[in-house]
Design a protein around this motif. Structure first.
Motif, PDB file in Angstrom:
ATOM      1  N   LEU A  59       0.848  -1.192   0.000  1.00 55.92           N
ATOM      2  CA  LEU A  59       0.000   0.000   0.000  1.00 55.92           C
ATOM      3  C   LEU A  59       0.883   1.241   0.000  1.00 55.92           C
ATOM      4  O   LEU A  59       1.842   1.334   0.780  1.00 55.92           O
ATOM      5  N   ARG A  60       0.562   2.176  -0.873  1.00 50.83           N
ATOM      6  CA  ARG A  60       1.273   3.452  -0.967  1.00 50.83           C
ATOM      7  C   ARG A  60       0.247   4.570  -1.113  1.00 50.83           C
ATOM      8  O   ARG A  60      -0.932   4.318  -1.365  1.00 50.83           O
ATOM      9  N   GLU A  61       0.689   5.795  -0.970  1.00 48.37           N
ATOM     10  CA  GLU A  61      -0.222   6.925  -1.133  1.00 48.37           C
ATOM     11  C   GLU A  61      -0.202   7.409  -2.579  1.00 48.37           C
ATOM     12  O   GLU A  61       0.868   7.537  -3.185  1.00 48.37           O
ATOM     13  N   ARG A  62      -1.393   7.665  -3.124  1.00 49.94           N
ATOM     14  CA  ARG A  62      -1.525   8.156  -4.490  1.00 49.94           C
ATOM     15  C   ARG A  62      -1.977   9.610  -4.451  1.00 49.94           C
ATOM     16  O   ARG A  62      -2.900   9.967  -3.718  1.00 49.94           O
ATOM     17  N   SER A  63      -1.316  10.445  -5.242  1.00 52.94           N
ATOM     18  CA  SER A  63      -1.708  11.839  -5.360  1.00 52.94           C
ATOM     19  C   SER A  63      -1.788  12.189  -6.836  1.00 52.94           C
ATOM     20  O   SER A  63      -1.546  11.348  -7.707  1.00 52.94           O
ATOM     21  N   GLU A  64      -2.121  13.440  -7.131  1.00 53.89           N
ATOM     22  CA  GLU A  64      -2.192  13.855  -8.528  1.00 53.89           C
ATOM     23  C   GLU A  64      -0.826  13.823  -9.181  1.00 53.89           C
ATOM     24  O   GLU A  64      -0.708  13.678 -10.393  1.00 53.89           O
ATOM     25  N   THR A  65       0.220  13.933  -8.390  1.00 49.93           N
ATOM     26  CA  THR A  65       1.580  13.924  -8.936  1.00 49.93           C
ATOM     27  C   THR A  65       2.138  12.516  -9.006  1.00 49.93           C
ATOM     28  O   THR A  65       2.682  12.106 -10.029  1.00 49.93           O
ATOM     29  N   PRO A 528       2.515  22.885  -6.771  1.00 50.94           N
ATOM     30  CA  PRO A 528       3.645  22.490  -7.625  1.00 50.94           C
ATOM     31  C   PRO A 528       4.779  21.925  -6.772  1.00 50.94           C
ATOM     32  O   PRO A 528       4.907  22.264  -5.586  1.00 50.94           O
ATOM     33  N   SER A 529       5.597  21.074  -7.368  1.00 52.04           N
ATOM     34  CA  SER A 529       6.698  20.431  -6.644  1.00 52.04           C
ATOM     35  C   SER A 529       8.025  20.745  -7.315  1.00 52.04           C
ATOM     36  O   SER A 529       8.086  21.067  -8.501  1.00 52.04           O
ATOM     37  N   ALA A 530       9.082  20.637  -6.534  1.00 56.96           N
ATOM     38  CA  ALA A 530      10.443  20.776  -7.046  1.00 56.96           C
ATOM     39  C   ALA A 530      11.301  19.701  -6.400  1.00 56.96           C
ATOM     40  O   ALA A 530      11.010  19.219  -5.295  1.00 56.96           O
ATOM     41  N   GLU A 531      12.357  19.333  -7.092  1.00 56.47           N
ATOM     42  CA  GLU A 531      13.303  18.369  -6.533  1.00 56.47           C
ATOM     43  C   GLU A 531      14.288  19.113  -5.638  1.00 56.47           C
ATOM     44  O   GLU A 531      14.778  20.183  -5.995  1.00 56.47           O
ATOM     45  N   ILE A 532      14.565  18.532  -4.463  1.00 56.50           N
ATOM     46  CA  ILE A 532      15.417  19.181  -3.474  1.00 56.50           C
ATOM     47  C   ILE A 532      16.790  18.528  -3.479  1.00 56.50           C
ATOM     48  O   ILE A 532      16.913  17.303  -3.402  1.00 56.50           O
ATOM     49  N   ASN A 533      17.835  19.348  -3.568  1.00 54.28           N
ATOM     50  CA  ASN A 533      19.218  18.894  -3.457  1.00 54.28           C
ATOM     51  C   ASN A 533      19.886  19.733  -2.377  1.00 54.28           C
ATOM     52  O   ASN A 533      19.703  20.953  -2.350  1.00 54.28           O
ATOM     53  N   ILE A 534      20.644  19.086  -1.503  1.00 57.62           N
ATOM     54  CA  ILE A 534      21.360  19.810  -0.453  1.00 57.62           C
ATOM     55  C   ILE A 534      22.843  19.556  -0.665  1.00 57.62           C
ATOM     56  O   ILE A 534      23.306  18.413  -0.593  1.00 57.62           O
ATOM     57  N   GLU A 633      11.793  12.646 -13.334  1.00 54.70           N
ATOM     58  CA  GLU A 633      12.118  12.889 -14.735  1.00 54.70           C
ATOM     59  C   GLU A 633      10.850  13.008 -15.579  1.00 54.70           C
ATOM     60  O   GLU A 633      10.764  13.842 -16.477  1.00 54.70           O
ATOM     61  N   LYS A 634       9.864  12.178 -15.313  1.00 51.75           N
ATOM     62  CA  LYS A 634       8.634  12.211 -16.113  1.00 51.75           C
ATOM     63  C   LYS A 634       7.905  13.539 -15.961  1.00 51.75           C
ATOM     64  O   LYS A 634       7.367  14.075 -16.924  1.00 51.75           O
ATOM     65  N   PHE A 635       7.894  14.076 -14.738  1.00 48.60           N
ATOM     66  CA  PHE A 635       7.169  15.320 -14.500  1.00 48.60           C
ATOM     67  C   PHE A 635       8.047  16.557 -14.684  1.00 48.60           C
ATOM     68  O   PHE A 635       7.571  17.674 -14.527  1.00 48.60           O
TER      69      PHE A 635
END
Length: 829
Positions: A59-65, A528-534, A633-635
């Motif tokens: 089981l996992r969570e599904r969202s629009e993204t 909206p989402s962004a990829e986080i790099n530290i 990558e897809k989004f």
């Protein structure tokens, strides 16, 4: 029957050329099918090694993204309390841990680990093979620290000694008591060697926040009589209720439920079935080839069969004799096929993705051998039944006996048509495989050459994790990271050194919602989402990335201690810097200068209203994973870089750019520097950036290579089959061709006559194959990158290659026909 078998063996021994070619052709066709079926069986068909594994559900969570995102810990607690379709639900997460048998040990290890709730092994149905399982009390904060180890680690590290129970080992700098050994077949999550309860995680703010999704998945076992659809409906009803109660965190979220096996192989299911379809085409071409050879061989024995029929042999007896010969031939080919499949499996496993254990469990077992036997039986019928029925007609044999030996070299029009149909089918199947191979080759080339946004050459990578027991505060983590980077940067042969979390091609994803400070709030669930790099300041220098605008991280961007002070602009706390990529600028600022603009800080779990991040620079977009193979990558998520000094992470990847030579030559020196700072600190996953990139393309490389091999094999077999048909046709038409030339036909006319017939077969095969290739290309779309369903250059190359080889196969018999001596031909009877 024994006499007929002996006779069949003698017949095959009398024609060693025919026997060898036919057996090798079948060995290639059947062997390739056996090898790929072994992969299909290991990856898709073989059940997971758990009791009633078909009832285990992930089981996992599904969202629009995200179709399948990680699970919030508070949501898990609510799911477990309200659900009715499962016997129970367990939470787990793949992790890594530092292991040493005792403090100060000279050989600490960085190993795979798993965080699980106390009921995890009960749901799997696999209790520890030795010792005890986790108890519910082990999951509570402040409980006695315990650990379960795998059988492999028990044997490797502790020699399989039972004295290990009750022994204290250092896990992430803290002592834990070994309470049991789990069975070797657990394998979930993959690569785990120690299993830890959630204990201290239950007290972490980042875990307890409902809006945070720290990589957890949920495992459930369906109750008897409950279907997956019923359980999924129940879970989604719970999710809808949570969305109403907690709209800020759970709006738009539902539950993804999939059988565990299906989830485990979802990324490879279609690719493997496509390979199986391709290898089935190779088998059909091989069978058509051998059937034509069988018919040719049988035509040379028509007089023998006619005599047997005249002496009283029934048609059934003649068919049985010819079928027995086919069975013996296929038996020889089947034995060779098993040897071929054993050899080819090593190559397939070597090309397989390293991080998918089920690929590496591929083997030739009893199921694969049974499949081989079944394929061989079908092949026996395909190659033997049609020639046997065609040649054993009593009327034709009687006519053969009366007409004499001259009739033996002739063949009826219907037989010629059937042989021509087999050749056309081979041409069509070969073109389909050639087109598929061309498409995957082009896809792989484009994936391999997709812009990276950085320079991977000469960069060494290795993972480093600082245990909370030894580095409990952000200050201590930041101090260690700073000292390590300074020491590594000063090494001879090192151009630059840095650390980073969520770096390119590290098999992790880290994304977060984005909101530009001062703009309207988006609708819940549609942020909206962004990829986080530290990263540390020299990160961009290590990867050879230019600063497009503004500046890189530097001395002003340092750790400022505990947050919560009042800044000049009225925000609580101390503002931090952020660097964004050009995709971020295009998406949120429409070409305007972003320098100095602010972004809400969603990365501060301890502060609900943290001061915003200030944009100080813009860098090019980088590709962080294999093209098209994950959600980020897809989004096409934009990227945000935080400074590691201001946002210290205890898990990082070291990146070292060497001046010249092999980066791996620096490994021992770098290990020494790490353990000079902390003797108990291991490093792991030592590699180069180029190797990481190559590994991310392993699945595409496997598909491309195997389809290329199958296409080449199909092309060779189809061309040989065409040559055989054309050569036999010339032999049977020698008298006719001699008459034509005696009546004035030029040698060029005879050459053109024979060649045009072959070209007609090739042309029909290409037309039919093109239709099939278009259909196949649509089926391949899910595994192609940046290649359309109707790629004209790929199709043109496939058609050109097939036409050239096939017409060359026709050219040789046509040239031989043009050299027929009319006088010699007319004397034959």
């Amino acid at each position: 029957m024994i006499g007929e078998i002996r006779y069949a063996i003698r017949q095959l021994a009398k024609h060693p050329g025919f026997t060898l070619v036919s057996a090798l052709t079948l060995a290639l066709g059947i062997g390739a099918n056996t090898a790929i079926f072994s992969v299909v069986n290991a990856l898709l068909l073989r059940p997971l090694p758990y009791p009633h594994s078909e009832r285990l559900v992930l089981l996992r969570e599904r969202s629009e993204t995200f179709e399948s995102g990680s699970v919030s810990y508070p949501n898990y607690l609510d799911w477990r309390a309200a659900q009715r379709g499962f016997t129970d639900l367990a939470l787990f997460r793949r992790d890594r841990a530092n292991l040493s048998a005792e403090i100060g040990e000279a050989n600490p290890e960085r190993i795979g680990a798993a965080r699980v709730t106390w009921n995890f092994f009960g749901i799997l149905g696999l209790p520890p093979k030795l010792g005890r399982d986790f108890a519910e009390a082990d999951d509570l904060p402040g409980s006695r620290k315990v650990v379960l180890i795998t059988n492999a680690l028990w044997q490797r590290r502790f020699g399989g000694s039972r004295d290990v129970f009750g022994q204290q080992v250092m896990i992430d700098g803290a002592p834990r008591e070994i309470i049991g050994v789990v069975p070797e077949q657990v394998g979930l999550p993959r690569l785990a060697e120690v299993y830890l309860p959630l204990d201290e995680l239950r007290a972490e703010d980042g875990v307890l926040r409902r809006g945070n999704h720290p990589g957890f998945s949920v495992l459930g076992r369906l109750k008897p009589g409950v279907t997956l659809a019923q359980a999924a409906d129940d879970m989604n009803n719970i999710a809808r209720d949570l969305a109403q109660r907690y709209p800020e965190e759970d709006a738009g979220r539902t539950v993804s439920t999939r059988i565990l096996l299906e989830f485990s192989v979802a990324d490879y299911r279609q690719s493997v079935w496509l390979l199986f379809a391709a290898v089935a085409c190779v088998l059909l071409i091989a069978c058509a080839n051998v059937a034509n050879l069988q018919l040719s061989q049988a035509l040379n024995r028509t007089r023998e069969l006619a005599v047997r029929a005249a002496l009283g042999a029934s048609r059934g007896q003649l068919v049985r004799q010819l079928l027995i010969e086919s069975v013996v031939l296929v038996l020889v080919g089947g034995v060779l096929a098993v040897l071929f499949s054993l050899w080819s499996l090593d190559a397939i496993i070597a090309l397989s993705p390293r991080n998918v254990p089920r690929f590496h469990e591929t083997r030739i077992d009893l199921v694969a051998l049974a499949f081989t036997a079944g394929v061989a039986a079908v092949a026996s019928l395909l190659i033997g039944l049609w020639p046997a029925l065609r040649i054993s007609r009593v009327h034709s044999l009687s006519l053969e006996l009366h007409q004499g030996a001259g009739r033996a070299a002739s063949e009826g029009l219907s037989r010629q048509r059937i042989r021509a149909l087999l050749v056309v089918a081979q041409m069509a199947l070969a073109l389909i495989l050639l087109a598929a191979a061309g498409l995957t080759l082009k896809s792989f080339w484009r994936a391999q050459n997709a812009p990276l946004g950085f320079d991977p050459h000469g960069v060494l990578t290795m993972n480093l994790s600082l245990p909370k027991a030894r580095y409990p505060t952000d200050e201590s983590v930041a101090a260690f990271n700073t000292q390590l980077i300074e020491r590594l940067s000063a090494l001879p042969g090192v151009s630059a050194a840095a650390i980073g979390a969520n770096i390119p091609f590290d098999d992790t994803e880290w994304d977060s919602y984005v909101h530009i400070t001062g703009t309207p709030e988006p609708e819940h669930g549609k942020e909206p989402s962004a990829e986080i790099n530290i990263v540390s300041p020299d990160y961009f220098r290590v990867l050879g990335m230019s600063i497009l605008r503004g500046r890189a991280f530097g001395p002003p961007d340092t750790y400022n201690g505990p947050r919560g002070t009042q800044s000049r602009d009225g925000f609580a706390g101390i503002a931090r810097a952020v660097i964004v990529d050009d995709t971020f600028v295009r998406k949120f600022f429409s070409g305007k200068d972003p320098i100095g603009r602010r972004v809400d800080d969603n990365q501060s779990p301890k502060e609900k209203h943290a001061p915003p991040l200030t944009i100080i620079g813009v860098v090019p977009r980088t590709r962080n994973e294999a093209p098209g193979e994950n959600n980020v990558e897809k989004f096409n998520f934009p990227q945000m870089y935080l400074c590691s000094a201001q946002c210290p992470q205890d898990e990082n990847t070291l990146l070292i750019r060497v001046v010249h030579g092999d980066p791996l030559a620096m490994v021992n020196v770098i290990k020494h520097e790490v353990q000079t700072l902390d003797p108990d600190q291991p490093v792991a996953s030592i590699s180069t950036m180029e190797s990481n990139i190559a590994g991310s393309l392993a699945a595409r490389r496997l598909i491309m290579t195997l389809l290329g091999v199958f296409a080449g094999l199909a092309l060779v077999l189809a061309s040989v089959g065409l040559y055989g048909v054309m050569a036999l046709s010339v032999t049977q038409r020698t008298r006719e061709l001699g008459i034509r030339m005696a009546l004035g036909a030029a040698r060029y006319d005879v050459f053109r006559l024979v060649l045009s017939r072959g070209a007609l077969l090739v042309g029909i095969g290409i037309v039919l194959g093109l239709i099939g290739a278009i259909a196949a290309s649509r089926a391949l779309q899910s595994v192609l990158y940046n290649v359309g369903a109707l790629d004209l250059p790929a199709f043109a190359v496939a058609i050109g290659a097939l036409a050239f080889i096939a017409l060359f196969a026709c050219f040789l018999p046509a040239r031989r026909a043009s050299r027929v001596d009319p006088i010699v031909a007319l004397r034959e009877d």
